[in-house]
Design a protein around this motif. Structure first.
Motif, short mmCIF file in Angstrom:
data_model
loop_
_atom_site.label_atom_id
_atom_site.label_comp_id
_atom_site.label_asym_id
_atom_site.label_seq_id
_atom_site.Cartn_x
_atom_site.Cartn_y
_atom_site.Cartn_z
N HIS A 166 12.21 -2.17 -0.61
CA HIS A 166 12.24 -0.85 -1.47
C HIS A 166 11.97 -1.51 -2.94
O HIS A 166 12.43 -2.41 -3.43
CB HIS A 166 13.50 -0.14 -1.63
CG HIS A 166 13.37 1.25 -2.68
ND1 HIS A 166 12.66 2.03 -2.27
CD2 HIS A 166 13.95 1.14 -3.72
CE1 HIS A 166 12.67 3.22 -3.13
NE2 HIS A 166 13.61 2.66 -3.97
N ASP A 167 10.51 -1.01 -3.60
CA ASP A 167 10.11 -1.42 -4.62
C ASP A 167 10.05 -0.19 -5.73
O ASP A 167 9.07 0.20 -5.72
CB ASP A 167 8.93 -2.18 -4.67
CG ASP A 167 8.33 -2.55 -5.85
OD1 ASP A 167 8.99 -2.81 -7.11
OD2 ASP A 167 7.30 -3.28 -5.92
N ALA B 264 5.72 -5.29 -7.57
CA ALA B 264 5.01 -6.54 -6.79
C ALA B 264 3.84 -6.15 -6.16
O ALA B 264 3.34 -5.04 -5.71
CB ALA B 264 6.18 -7.15 -5.58
N LYS B 265 2.92 -7.18 -6.02
CA LYS B 265 1.56 -6.70 -5.54
C LYS B 265 1.43 -7.87 -4.22
O LYS B 265 2.20 -8.65 -4.06
CB LYS B 265 0.62 -7.22 -6.64
CG LYS B 265 0.62 -6.53 -7.73
CD LYS B 265 0.26 -5.09 -7.66
CE LYS B 265 0.28 -4.36 -8.93
NZ LYS B 265 1.13 -3.28 -8.98
N LYS C 48 0.80 -1.30 -0.15
CA LYS C 48 0.05 -0.12 0.06
C LYS C 48 0.89 1.18 -0.12
O LYS C 48 0.41 2.34 -0.35
CB LYS C 48 -0.93 0.14 1.36
CG LYS C 48 -1.88 -0.98 1.17
CD LYS C 48 -2.64 -1.25 2.47
CE LYS C 48 -3.55 -2.51 2.40
NZ LYS C 48 -4.32 -2.71 3.75
N ALA C 49 2.03 1.22 0.52
CA ALA C 49 2.89 2.67 0.74
C ALA C 49 3.52 2.51 -0.76
O ALA C 49 3.72 1.76 -1.45
CB ALA C 49 3.86 2.26 1.64
N ALA C 50 3.87 4.09 -0.92
CA ALA C 50 4.52 4.22 -2.36
C ALA C 50 5.99 3.69 -2.31
O ALA C 50 6.77 3.92 -1.17
CB ALA C 50 4.79 5.69 -2.37
N LYS C 51 6.21 2.78 -3.06
CA LYS C 51 7.61 2.26 -3.50
C LYS C 51 8.07 1.45 -2.16
O LYS C 51 9.50 1.08 -2.14
CB LYS C 51 8.66 3.18 -3.60
CG LYS C 51 8.29 3.94 -4.96
CD LYS C 51 9.41 5.11 -5.32
CE LYS C 51 9.10 5.68 -6.51
NZ LYS C 51 10.00 6.57 -6.86
#
Length: 91
Positions: free
Chosen positions: A54-55, A60-61, A23-26
């Motif tokens: 960190h993405d 990724a889901k 849910k968080a950004a990156k």
């Protein structure tokens, strides 16, 4: 002048886990499971660790099995980065 061997960096730690939140950004929350042996009873116990990953590409889901690598501190809690998505949940 004495010749020295070039410095070789150690391999980064690699772990495999399941994404529990994207849910968080990156940033992903990943649960890494492991088995530990009880010192007295000698049964194997299932333990898990939650890490922040960190993405950058947001690929990724939730529910994906991912491979992550240890890296320099990216924030107060993030010390891992996404290497690749290994498996998506079958729907």
């Amino acid at each position: 002048m004495p010749m020295t061997m070039p410095q070789v960096r150690a391999q980064r730690k690699m772990l495999v886990g399941i994404v529990t939140s994207a849910k968080a950004a990156k940033t992903l929350t990943v649960r890494v499971d492991r088995l530990v042996k009880h010192p007295v009873v000698e049964k194997y116990l299932r333990r898990d660790t939650v890490i922040y990953v960190h993405d950058e590409q947001r690929e990724a889901k939730e529910g994906d099995q991912v491979e992550v690598a240890e890296t320099r501190p990216l924030s107060k809690t993030k010390r891992w980065r996404l290497v690749r998505v290994l498996r998506r949940p079958s729907s």
